[in-house]
Design a protein around this motif. Structure first.
Motif, PDB file in Angstrom:
ATOM      1  N   GLY A 375      -6.603 -10.739  -2.617  1.00 41.54           N
ATOM      2  CA  GLY A 375      -6.366  -9.460  -1.419  1.00 41.54           C
ATOM      3  C   GLY A 375      -5.059  -9.995  -0.461  1.00 41.54           C
ATOM      4  O   GLY A 375      -5.038  -9.352   0.489  1.00 41.54           O
ATOM      5  N   ASN A 376      -4.077 -10.678  -1.037  1.00 39.57           N
ATOM      6  CA  ASN A 376      -2.682 -10.708  -0.567  1.00 39.57           C
ATOM      7  C   ASN A 376      -1.928  -9.498  -1.002  1.00 39.57           C
ATOM      8  O   ASN A 376      -1.891  -9.029  -2.271  1.00 39.57           O
ATOM      9  N   ILE A 377      -1.493  -8.704  -0.102  1.00 39.49           N
ATOM     10  CA  ILE A 377      -0.596  -7.733  -0.150  1.00 39.49           C
ATOM     11  C   ILE A 377       0.799  -8.092  -1.061  1.00 39.49           C
ATOM     12  O   ILE A 377       1.438  -8.972  -0.473  1.00 39.49           O
ATOM     13  N   LYS A 378       1.236  -7.302  -1.966  1.00 34.92           N
ATOM     14  CA  LYS A 378       2.261  -7.893  -3.129  1.00 34.92           C
ATOM     15  C   LYS A 378       3.371  -6.591  -2.954  1.00 34.92           C
ATOM     16  O   LYS A 378       4.582  -6.802  -3.464  1.00 34.92           O
ATOM     17  N   GLY A 379       3.006  -5.540  -2.590  1.00 34.25           N
ATOM     18  CA  GLY A 379       3.901  -4.427  -2.363  1.00 34.25           C
ATOM     19  C   GLY A 379       3.464  -3.262  -1.593  1.00 34.25           C
ATOM     20  O   GLY A 379       1.955  -2.991  -1.607  1.00 34.25           O
ATOM     21  N   GLU A 380       4.215  -2.388  -1.112  1.00 32.66           N
ATOM     22  CA  GLU A 380       3.859  -1.452  -0.025  1.00 32.66           C
ATOM     23  C   GLU A 380       4.597  -0.157  -0.201  1.00 32.66           C
ATOM     24  O   GLU A 380       5.782  -0.349  -0.470  1.00 32.66           O
ATOM     25  N   GLY A 381       4.120   0.988   0.186  1.00 31.55           N
ATOM     26  CA  GLY A 381       5.104   2.029   0.113  1.00 31.55           C
ATOM     27  C   GLY A 381       4.342   3.187   0.698  1.00 31.55           C
ATOM     28  O   GLY A 381       3.188   3.094   0.942  1.00 31.55           O
ATOM     29  N   VAL A 382       4.981   4.424   0.921  1.00 30.32           N
ATOM     30  CA  VAL A 382       4.493   5.638   1.703  1.00 30.32           C
ATOM     31  C   VAL A 382       5.047   6.699   0.885  1.00 30.32           C
ATOM     32  O   VAL A 382       6.106   6.870   0.398  1.00 30.32           O
ATOM     33  N   ALA A 383       4.463   7.985   1.098  1.00 35.31           N
ATOM     34  CA  ALA A 383       4.719   9.031   0.394  1.00 35.31           C
ATOM     35  C   ALA A 383       3.809  10.296   1.079  1.00 35.31           C
ATOM     36  O   ALA A 383       3.037   9.970   1.593  1.00 35.31           O
ATOM     37  N   GLN A 384       4.689  11.568   0.872  1.00 40.12           N
ATOM     38  CA  GLN A 384       3.953  12.825   1.412  1.00 40.12           C
ATOM     39  C   GLN A 384       3.184  13.412   0.020  1.00 40.12           C
ATOM     40  O   GLN A 384       4.149  13.155  -1.143  1.00 40.12           O
ATOM     41  N   VAL A 385       1.917  13.673   0.049  1.00 37.13           N
ATOM     42  CA  VAL A 385       1.387  14.009  -1.313  1.00 37.13           C
ATOM     43  C   VAL A 385       0.325  15.195  -1.094  1.00 37.13           C
ATOM     44  O   VAL A 385      -0.060  15.601  -0.165  1.00 37.13           O
ATOM     45  N   LEU A 386       0.043  15.736  -2.187  1.00 36.75           N
ATOM     46  CA  LEU A 386      -0.911  16.876  -2.229  1.00 36.75           C
ATOM     47  C   LEU A 386      -2.072  15.971  -3.087  1.00 36.75           C
ATOM     48  O   LEU A 386      -1.964  15.667  -3.986  1.00 36.75           O
ATOM     49  N   ILE A 387      -3.584  16.190  -2.499  1.00 36.83           N
ATOM     50  CA  ILE A 387      -4.584  15.304  -3.168  1.00 36.83           C
ATOM     51  C   ILE A 387      -5.600  16.690  -3.268  1.00 36.83           C
ATOM     52  O   ILE A 387      -5.655  17.463  -2.748  1.00 36.83           O
ATOM     53  N   LYS A 388      -6.490  16.154  -4.034  1.00 33.74           N
ATOM     54  CA  LYS A 388      -7.777  16.958  -4.034  1.00 33.74           C
ATOM     55  C   LYS A 388      -8.890  15.842  -4.499  1.00 33.74           C
ATOM     56  O   LYS A 388      -8.924  15.276  -5.248  1.00 33.74           O
ATOM     57  N   SER A 389      -9.786  15.867  -3.265  1.00 36.49           N
ATOM     58  CA  SER A 389     -10.887  14.821  -3.207  1.00 36.49           C
ATOM     59  C   SER A 389     -11.958  15.296  -4.576  1.00 36.49           C
ATOM     60  O   SER A 389     -12.248  16.374  -4.522  1.00 36.49           O
ATOM     61  N   THR A 390     -12.324  14.211  -4.999  1.00 35.65           N
ATOM     62  CA  THR A 390     -13.208  14.242  -6.381  1.00 35.65           C
ATOM     63  C   THR A 390     -14.803  14.309  -5.825  1.00 35.65           C
ATOM     64  O   THR A 390     -15.659  15.226  -6.298  1.00 35.65           O
ATOM     65  N   LYS A 391     -14.871  13.581  -4.823  1.00 37.81           N
ATOM     66  CA  LYS A 391     -16.344  13.201  -4.509  1.00 37.81           C
ATOM     67  C   LYS A 391     -16.279  12.886  -2.787  1.00 37.81           C
ATOM     68  O   LYS A 391     -15.599  12.408  -2.466  1.00 37.81           O
ATOM     69  N   ARG A 392     -17.065  13.653  -2.255  1.00 38.70           N
ATOM     70  CA  ARG A 392     -17.613  13.172  -0.912  1.00 38.70           C
ATOM     71  C   ARG A 392     -18.816  12.622  -0.629  1.00 38.70           C
ATOM     72  O   ARG A 392     -19.663  13.012  -1.140  1.00 38.70           O
ATOM     73  N   LEU A 393     -18.665  11.177  -0.139  1.00 44.38           N
ATOM     74  CA  LEU A 393     -19.666  10.399  -0.088  1.00 44.38           C
ATOM     75  C   LEU A 393     -20.297  10.074   1.466  1.00 44.38           C
ATOM     76  O   LEU A 393     -19.336  10.097   2.169  1.00 44.38           O
ATOM     77  N   THR A 394     -21.413   9.774   1.574  1.00 44.42           N
ATOM     78  CA  THR A 394     -21.648   9.065   2.759  1.00 44.42           C
ATOM     79  C   THR A 394     -21.802   7.593   2.695  1.00 44.42           C
ATOM     80  O   THR A 394     -21.603   7.119   1.577  1.00 44.42           O
ATOM     81  N   TYR A 395     -21.790   6.992   4.157  1.00 46.42           N
ATOM     82  CA  TYR A 395     -21.839   5.405   4.060  1.00 46.42           C
ATOM     83  C   TYR A 395     -22.924   4.821   2.934  1.00 46.42           C
ATOM     84  O   TYR A 395     -22.795   4.060   2.280  1.00 46.42           O
ATOM     85  N   LEU A 396     -24.246   5.305   3.302  1.00 49.24           N
ATOM     86  CA  LEU A 396     -25.446   4.918   2.920  1.00 49.24           C
ATOM     87  C   LEU A 396     -25.582   4.988   1.361  1.00 49.24           C
ATOM     88  O   LEU A 396     -25.882   4.513   0.472  1.00 49.24           O
ATOM     89  N   GLU A 397     -24.997   6.234   0.990  1.00 49.11           N
ATOM     90  CA  GLU A 397     -24.886   6.874  -0.336  1.00 49.11           C
ATOM     91  C   GLU A 397     -23.941   5.889  -1.152  1.00 49.11           C
ATOM     92  O   GLU A 397     -24.125   5.474  -2.216  1.00 49.11           O
ATOM     93  N   ALA A 398     -22.719   5.727  -0.680  1.00 54.65           N
ATOM     94  CA  ALA A 398     -21.859   4.991  -1.303  1.00 54.65           C
ATOM     95  C   ALA A 398     -22.487   3.452  -1.447  1.00 54.65           C
ATOM     96  O   ALA A 398     -22.090   2.789  -2.570  1.00 54.65           O
TER      97      ALA A 398
END
Length: 825
Positions: A375-398
């Motif tokens: 869980g140690n972070i080894k690299g990081e970056g940022v960007a502007q993107v266009l996404i398309k969510s594949t699945k919407r889940l609830t907390y208990l469902e996930a």
């Protein structure tokens, strides 16, 4: 930057136990590391020049005295029930608050900003008050700003006179109204009134009815009353609605061009709609999905992960200075009342094009992180993107899918329950990654409090009919860990460029300010040092987790911690063990996040959407100088004001939520007068004991005269006093005692709905008798294990179990605040 030291230094110098320290001793007390000491010493000189602090010829620092204030100060007034009050000066003085006798109060009310004439209190000095130093007393000369002029309350008639019984505790006497018939108001109506004459001495206040809300007690009416009482925003102006509609239309056109011409139609934005498997996890009733996640195993770090946190690109639609930006800045946040949401942005944005809904393209700003297996972070970056969510889940469902229980998952689904192998594998990777991050954060000292919670159950009219225990699915923590990590990426990025950013800061506890925690810890069998470290607090929290002492100790830890706030100061987040922290992940509902997004947009423009990242400190510095000239990169003074306003709005929204929630619970408990409930003592004072009812998580008070004790043979009543050694409330005659963390049975004797007060009596008094008092969960003063020692005052942290904090989303759901605040993710 002097700002990073200011609030904590002034709080330390204001503490009752502070006796004066030189610069080196101050640095030690405030735990200033060696690298920052020169900057700290320079800040001390700056604060002396500004008159915030003084230094005597011997080099000892202290706050200035009220005697040096020129005879007048300005501050916030707090009125006591008996008529006198205190003023907390805006500028800190070593004498603290100024006492205002009843004849000096005038018509000031709690929360008003007042100008006070300050004079020496020779009478108090003569009799040794305040430790023998100069003492001061005040007289209110002017009210420069009323906290509020409108109040809500219930209308009634006394003979021929109409009066309003106000809600809350600021005004406790009836308000005379003379226009009830003109407003067609009737007895038992809830009304909004504007004060025309404030109460003074024995004279009642007078006011006029500005709005009749309806029958008092109806949930919809009480919701309207709460909105009016706390001056919460109403409908959006037409120009804001039109701007939101125009933005939605432009987005529609841009997506149409993208679907025709491909990614070239969206310059400066990466198309990841097919290359990244994106999902959302939210509460079941959420509509504004502002974050989404994608993850894959790391190719560079075996056993590690490449994680992306995608956040709705709200800043794309709201230019700075536009009508909607001005409105959002004023609102500062969405307000979540029971069963009612007041959004920061119109729903055409918040629930529409900014909501990362399933199977539709959406603009995002994204944080990318690479982790190793620990869980140690080894690299990081940022960007502007266009996404398309594949699945919407609830907390208990996930959570059910992670646990391998498909049938259970279907029970909590809000979209068609179609679960592919890729979806389940992705959730498993998320689960492993989140636990690795959590483990690393725990090793670094993150404090996670175990505070019970409940979810209220309502009928169709909005009345509370029951309460259920809140679920403890790890998926809440999973999302929380990912959001915290993304927030840190943005904070570190701007710190590297030396560009001011509105941060979410949580300073270390004030040295020595641990008296309540000391008493609570003593009940559990532990001692804590005067100035505990984060690791020592974490060890105490972990060692009491799951024990009967947990609620009292963890609540005491929460009260010991400073309050998180918004500021550009380079201060980390103490409870999260974070050296750099900002809010980036909820721009739909927090204006602070929107300011971060705008600054990030400037960085992405200058670096070709993050591709031309600087390679060394020199290049980072050069980029920072370019950034400073950009209009969306605000200077420190602007950010201070935005942060101050956002913090005030946040507190007001939380107070409104708490007030309405408490009303609705007390309304239910009015039907349960005399019934017995299990509870826990959460505090004691000479006046009595505070008890929290387990089922409803609501606090009540048991007066000391109502506490069960034994009448002696001489017919002497119980004599309750605080034991200075244990902090317990003890009857000196019978030996009965009550202390934080004690489990008790109580029944309800009285409820005052307008004042939100609950009076209780203890029904199992015999269990508190001397010789019958049970050990707290079988614990002894030797400790609870985990390496916690009574004598040493230091601990070996055994590591935390799963965090009980909920995701900060709370989109329309009803929940109480946990840990540091729900908005610290």
């Amino acid at each position: 930057m002097a700002l990073r030291f200011k609030s904590r230094l002034l709080a330390h110098l204001s503490h009752d136990d502070y006796v004066g320290e030189r610069d080196q001793a101050l640095a030690e007390s405030l735990k200033i590391d060696d690298e920052s000491r020169d900057e700290f010493f320079a800040a001390l000189k700056t604060f002396v020049r500004e008159g915030l602090i003084t230094v005597n010829p011997s080099g000892f620092y202290q706050l200035p005295s009220l005697g040096e204030a020129g005879g007048e100060i300005e501050g916030t007034f707090r009125k006591a029930l008996r008529g006198f009050g205190f003023v907390e000066p805006f500028k800190k003085f070593r004498e603290g608050s100024v006492f205002i006798p009843e004849d000096g109060v005038g018509d000031a009310l709690t929360g008003d900003t007042v100008v006070v004439k300050v004079v020496r209190d020779h009478k108090r000095e003569r009799y040794g008050g305040g430790g023998g130093g100069p003492q001061f007393i005040g007289n209110i000369l002017d009210i420069s700003k009323r906290k509020r002029s409108n109040f809500t309350g219930t209308l009634s008639k006394r003979g021929s006179q109409w009066v309003v019984h106000p809600d809350g505790k600021e005004l406790t006497q009836p308000i005379i109204v003379r226009d009830a018939e003109a407003k067609n108001a009737k007895a038992d109506d809830k009304v909004v009134i504007e004060i025309t004459q404030y109460p003074e001495g024995s004279m009642l206040a007078e006011g006029v009815i500005v709005k009749v809300l309806g029958e008092a007690g109806r949930p919809d009416v009480e919701t309207e009353a709460t909105i009016a009482a706390y001056n919460l925003p109403g409908e959006f102006a037409d120009d804001c609605i039109q701007q939101a509609r125009d933005a939605a239309e432009v987005f529609k056109q841009e997506i149409a061009a993208y679907e025709k011409d491909g990614p070239s139609a969206l310059p400066g934005r990466n198309d990841v709609t097919t290359s990244e498997y994106v999902i959302t996890i939210d509460p079941p009733d959420a509509k504004d999905y502002d974050d989404a996640i994608s993850i894959r195993p790391s190719q560079k770090y075996p056993g590690g992960w490449d994680l992306a946190v995608h956040i709705a690109d709200v800043s794309h639609y709201i230019p700075r200075g536009s009508p909607l930006d001005i409105e959002a800045a004023d609102r500062a946040n969405s307000v979540y009342l029971p069963r009612f949401v007041i959004p920061m942005l119109p729903e055409v944005l918040s629930n529409g094009i900014c909501s990362l809904q399933e199977a539709v393209p959406r603009y995002c700003k994204s944080a990318y992180m690479t982790y190793d297996r620990d869980g140690n972070i080894k690299g990081e970056g940022v960007a502007q993107v266009l996404i398309k969510s594949t699945k919407r889940l609830t907390y208990l469902e996930a959570q059910a899918l992670i646990d391998g229980n498909i049938e259970e998952a279907k029970k909590h689904a809000k979209t068609p329950p179609e679960y592919t192998e890729k979806l389940i594998a992705t959730l498993q990777e998320m689960n492993r990654c989140a636990k690795a991050i959590q483990g690393r954060r725990q090793r670094n000292g993150m404090i996670s409090l175990e505070l019970p919670d409940c979810v209220l159950v309502y009928d169709e009219s909005g009345k509370v009919v029951d309460a259920d225990k809140e679920d403890d699915a790890f998926t809440h923590t999973l999302i929380e860990m990912f959001m915290v990590e993304a927030n840190e990426v943005l904070a570190r990025l701007f710190e590297k460029m030396n560009v001011p950013l509105l941060r979410r800061i949580h300073p270390e506890p004030i040295p020595g300010d641990v008296e309540e925690l000391r008493k609570a810890s003593m009940v559990a069998g532990f001692r804590i040092p005067k100035n505990p470290t984060r690791e020592e607090l974490q060890g105490l929290v972990n060692s009491t987790r799951g024990t009967p002492a947990a609620r009292a100790v963890h609540m005491a830890v929460l009260r010991t911690l400073t309050k998180a706030e918004y500021s550009p100061a380079l201060v980390g987040h103490f409870a999260l063990a974070s050296s750099a922290y900002a809010h980036f992940t909820s721009p739909i509902r927090r204006y602070a996040d929107l300011t971060v997004h705008r600054a990030l947009a400037q960085y992405l423009k200058l670096t070709d959407n993050g591709k031309n990242r600087p390679r060394d400190d020199k290049e980072w510095g050069a980029l920072g100088r370019k950034m400073a000239d950009k209009p969306d990169c605000l200077d420190e003074s602007e950010l201070v004001e935005i942060g101050r306003h956002a913090t005030v709005r946040e507190v007001n929204a939380a107070d409104a939520e708490t007030s309405l929630r408490k009303f609705l619970v007390l309304q239910l408990l009015e039907t349960k007068i005399g019934e017995e409930f299990n509870g826990v003592v959460t505090g004691v004072s000479p006046r009595g004991a505070f008890v929290q009812i387990d089922k409803y998580m609501i606090d009540g008070f048991v007066k000391s005269e109502d506490l069960p004790g034994d009448v002696t043979r001489d017919n002497l009543r119980p004599m309750w006093k605080i034991d200075p050694r244990s902090g317990a409330l003890v009857d000196e005659r019978s030996g009965r005692s009550y202390n934080m963390g004690d489990s008790v049975k109580v029944s309800i004797v009285r409820i005052d709905l307008p004042r939100r007060q609950l009076d209780l009596v203890v029904t199992d008094g015999e269990s508190r008798a001397q010789g019958k008092r049970k050990e707290l969960g079988g614990l002894t003063l030797g400790g609870i294990g985990g390496g916690l020692s009574k004598s040493s005052g230091s601990w070996n942290s055994p590591g935390m179990t799963g965090s009980q904090r909920r995701s900060a989303k709370s989109k329309g759901r009803d929940k109480r605040k946990g840990n540091h605040r729900r908005d610290d993710k």
